[in-house]
Design an enzyme around this catalytic site. Sequence first.
Site, PDB file in Angstrom:
ATOM      1  N   GLY A   1       0.839  -1.195   0.000  1.00 30.52           N
ATOM      2  CA  GLY A   1       0.000   0.000   0.000  1.00 30.52           C
ATOM      3  C   GLY A   1       0.871   1.241   0.000  1.00 30.52           C
ATOM      4  CB  CYS A   2       0.594   4.507  -1.692  1.00 36.78           C
ATOM      5  SG  CYS A   2      -1.128   4.955  -1.402  1.00 36.78           S
ATOM      6  CG  ASN A   3      -1.795   5.767   2.834  1.00 41.34           C
ATOM      7  OD1 ASN A   3      -1.399   6.861   2.459  1.00 41.34           O
ATOM      8  ND2 ASN A   3      -3.032   5.349   2.628  1.00 41.34           N
TER       9      ASN A   3
ATOM     10  CB  THR B   1       4.529   6.680   3.486  1.00 44.57           C
ATOM     11  OG1 THR B   1       4.041   6.667   2.145  1.00 44.57           O
ATOM     12  CG2 THR B   1       5.183   8.021   3.753  1.00 44.57           C
TER      13      THR B   1
END
Lengths: 342, 342, 342, 342
Positions: free
Chosen positions: C148-150, C153
């Site tokens: 997932g992109c979050n 991060t």
Amino acid sequence: MSHNIAIIGASGYTGAELIRLIATHPSFKIKALAANSKAGLPLAKVFPHLRHLDLPDLVTWEQIDFDQIDLCFCALPHKTSQEVISKLPKSVKIVDLSADFRLRDPEAYEKWYGNPHSAVEMQGEAVYGLTEFYRDEIAKARLVAGTGCNAATGQFILRPLIADQVIDLDEIILDLQCGVSGAGRSLKENLLHAELSEGSNAYAVGGTHRHLGEFDQEFSAIAGREVKIQFTPHLGPFNRGILATCYVKGELAEVEASLRKAYAEEPFVEVLEAGETPSTHHVRGSNFCHIGVVADRLPGRVIVVAALDNLTKGSSGQALQNANLMLGEEETAGLMLAPCFP
Amino acid sequence: MSHNIAIIGASGYTGAELIRLIATHPSFKIKALAANSKAGLPLAKVFPHLRHLDLPDLVTWEQIDFDQIDLCFCALPHKTSQEVISKLPKSVKIVDLSADFRLRDPEAYEKWYGNPHSAVEMQGEAVYGLTEFYRDEIAKARLVAGTGCNAATGQFILRPLIADQVIDLDEIILDLQCGVSGAGRSLKENLLHAELSEGSNAYAVGGTHRHLGEFDQEFSAIAGREVKIQFTPHLGPFNRGILATCYVKGELAEVEASLRKAYAEEPFVEVLEAGETPSTHHVRGSNFCHIGVVADRLPGRVIVVAALDNLTKGSSGQALQNANLMLGEEETAGLMLAPCFP
Amino acid sequence: MSHNIAIIGASGYTGAELIRLIATHPSFKIKALAANSKAGLPLAKVFPHLRHLDLPDLVTWEQIDFDQIDLCFCALPHKTSQEVISKLPKSVKIVDLSADFRLRDPEAYEKWYGNPHSAVEMQGEAVYGLTEFYRDEIAKARLVAGTGCNAATGQFILRPLIADQVIDLDEIILDLQCGVSGAGRSLKENLLHAELSEGSNAYAVGGTHRHLGEFDQEFSAIAGREVKIQFTPHLGPFNRGILATCYVKGELAEVEASLRKAYAEEPFVEVLEAGETPSTHHVRGSNFCHIGVVADRLPGRVIVVAALDNLTKGSSGQALQNANLMLGEEETAGLMLAPCFP
Amino acid sequence: MSHNIAIIGASGYTGAELIRLIATHPSFKIKALAANSKAGLPLAKVFPHLRHLDLPDLVTWEQIDFDQIDLCFCALPHKTSQEVISKLPKSVKIVDLSADFRLRDPEAYEKWYGNPHSAVEMQGEAVYGLTEFYRDEIAKARLVAGTGCNAATGQFILRPLIADQVIDLDEIILDLQCGVSGAGRSLKENLLHAELSEGSNAYAVGGTHRHLGEFDQEFSAIAGREVKIQFTPHLGPFNRGILATCYVKGELAEVEASLRKAYAEEPFVEVLEAGETPSTHHVRGSNFCHIGVVADRLPGRVIVVAALDNLTKGSSGQALQNANLMLGEEETAGLMLAPCFP
């Protein structure tokens, strides 16, 4: 004296804008809010920014008791609007914000909107809702047809110039940028933030935008001959506002004088000082229209730029202005709020 | 009864917002507008969106005849504000929008703002302007110190929770996004559209933002012990709005009850329904503050989210609310306009 | 050596981003583009910004001749992805950008995604695609599950800190803003420009965002005990970018040393100079991740801020980085383009 | 073969864009970066988005050892540029991005820019840098004058039409929107996010924009008679991109044929399919220019719309394209990166 108001189509942006404006109106009271697809919901579920207001829940328009209603705003999509309006009791005054009663000629309607009109008998009755130019008829009307938002902007520039015969009728170009709320609260790919922000594009290029129907009708009537303008709208990455840049052939002094004369007494339309041009930022959220006039370096050519808020002066503010007239109220009631900048 | 108003610092965003709000106020009349660097100009040259208003031209503050003025808003930068205010006649009521009289302790002021206070004697007199919590003192005050916009937002979340002892005082994190108008109309590279749009960044990370001085002062006073929170502001690509997300340790039921009790009668602060969280879009241009409360999946932890408009409820709207109290007017006068959405 | 590439799900934003990146890749050649709902169209009709590229027309994924394909990117929605991937020939290497193979535990998958997994047997085979931490396994894998992109991060911030035991595992708060492209090209009201621009809101408040499944799985595995963080995402009015602000308890020196050690040799992850914090503006359109570390004023508390582009490092760039490893190419091939600022 | 490059004026947006593009150029190596006001700083302090690149620190331009330099880009403000360039050694090839050598006639320069030219002798030497139309001269030039970004856009539309005599030379209107990066990294009030976002305005209305000097020079030369167009630029709330909507009188078939012929072999200029019009979104961050042609509903009138990125094709990309020619490299080297959408 207090007036009872209904709004049909309260779940769209023009519906919400009507409610925002009426919220500070001294004598209008919202008695019914209809949105058939959302009936049963409190309005705050659909528009949380209006949660502080004491408003009736959403119903279907058929559930409204029109005996209680003095005036009804219809903020429905075109075609649906004519079907609903033709069924409303004749005792209710109506301001329609759709395109359905703007064109008096059924053939013109069908040409621009693609379907035959289903309430042809009412097309003749409807008064075109550009307040500054139809004030007396509007005051007496039962049914007023709100103008297109782009159509309003272009007409604020061009009606006086055509009426005063100060420009070449065959050489009018209207180039315009419109904010995205003009397209309504509709789920279209090109209206997504990721598609629209940070750029610009033209659309309906070549004379295919429906508001040309209104320009053709109105300008030809004023001129007493057929007038057809060129019109290119652009979709800009901002929510509210129309900026129209209009290229005409004429003399600056005459063009400027024509506009100043037309709007000298108008509370909402202001012609800026010589050399100034307007910005949509400075009318955002308000019912004002600012107009600037500049001579081009080429002799005999003039550029007129107008800015207004498509949701307010271009649609719901205009509608309220008309409703004030129809109900005998002060024309500016509920409409003097200052633009929201920055 | 009508009141005569002056605004010093009328060429900044909070000055403009005051004028926008007062424009619809039933009993306030703007008698003087000062902006020393723009003195002599009509306001419309500085803020074209206010051109429809009948306003006095800009003057220097020294040119104002304060005998005519009932209340003066000072929307100057800090440090300048204290110098000006200390010279104003004592007969004039003052609402200061700067940071100069927020901190009662001169040492705290010097620590956070870097210069010694030049009007120390007035620091004690000033009442902290968070209306909902200092209503009675404000009504009697001559000098009210408007709060920081971030500071207001954080306090709407935290004051009731600290007062009611429902959260752990040593474990408070306030993470916040602020729109760019909070930085004023100042020519800084990071405020340019090209630098700011289409992205986000934190600033003053690590507990260096000046509004912490207000949090420390107020929260410690409420708790009767030192309270120091963590606070990280972010600069977002929008003009108006603060969204504060606050992480506390406590029980949902107690936190929610504390907030509901605190704001049950408040006209401008609304605690949303269980599970709902607010959006800055829905308070834009208005004096409302929306608060949402949600339990985290981790037991004993709660997240409170608040949204307000930094220029309105966070600054000029708050200032007007206080001025209403100071002049014996209805607290909500001129402040009930609905948010401007979309 | 040249490699033949297919992309399934080429009509979404992550598909488009893959094509943008591969366009400058020295050895990858796109042989097939599938998007079942748009099959038959040239890609330029779906993504006009890619019209200059010589690309195959869109087909259905079933029409792809996988004998020709070395590696296939799947950029489909979750659930659809597992169904398609389970039918692909075993000879094809796969990088999946969906959520379907991120969680190794079928129960965890069902808990977070709401449906039973239909390709449970492949869940064990899939390697978690956070390149910097699974490099060796990815190089040998047939199926890699993009993160997932979050989730990416947050892990860039927290994995080293958890592995090095320099923070309190029970006191981790991750507050994050994500640009709207993270939600894909989907027709949802809250993704419209008119709803999203000019403001901000939190969503999935309280620990309900699906990327928490990844955090739980990965952080618990590193720590050797259950680790559950608090995580609140916000939707910001920008198209690309994630800014994560993480609150941890630990000592600055240790936290900073842990991050510097972890990323000293990494081409795409950079720890900024002491005191600096990152901005999404400065990674936009690139595969870089910038990390800043700052001590809070409260002793024993540290704030770590990370910025990356959700479509690039958070999704398609990461996918390409993994594909490079799987095909024996330089890890950075096609990925060194500079951020697009302003 | 490798070429050593210097950039003077590296702290502005066009300087940064040059560096971004050259970063992936196969044979250009940046040897010196000058910005006199920032000399001594690493570039990453001025443009953090370029921090991953291995670049020399900023120096003053006087500190550059030009013996080492094959080609120098000058991205200085006009007036400063001519002063610096006149002092550079004759052995160095120069691409100037300022306005200083665009106008061959010293009187025209003084008229549009307000100051006498201080390097008149070099005005004759400079080749106008619109690559697609001056390719051969550019390849042989020592000094190339990059075009204005608006001027480039208008010329891509109009040069072929004028050359092919398919339009009325006295009836040309160019209406254009430009993103804010076109104004550079300058601290002006109207470039602040709070002033610019969420709206639009025209500027330099009436034929006063300096790029008209280029239009007059070039179009008159092509036509063999004086040609003066009408040109109104607008400032839009986006960072990159120019959208030009041009109104001409002529026949669609001839206009379209003229454009298709002109750009049939061009790698960067694409005439869209009949009926399609371009969007700045689809060229953002790239060197491409998209052109659409549509007949108006009024016979004999045609609308041509062009989109390009002002920083790339309108400025730094064009400069690099020219430098490639001047140094005998592939014209497209470093310039084929795909647009960054969304």
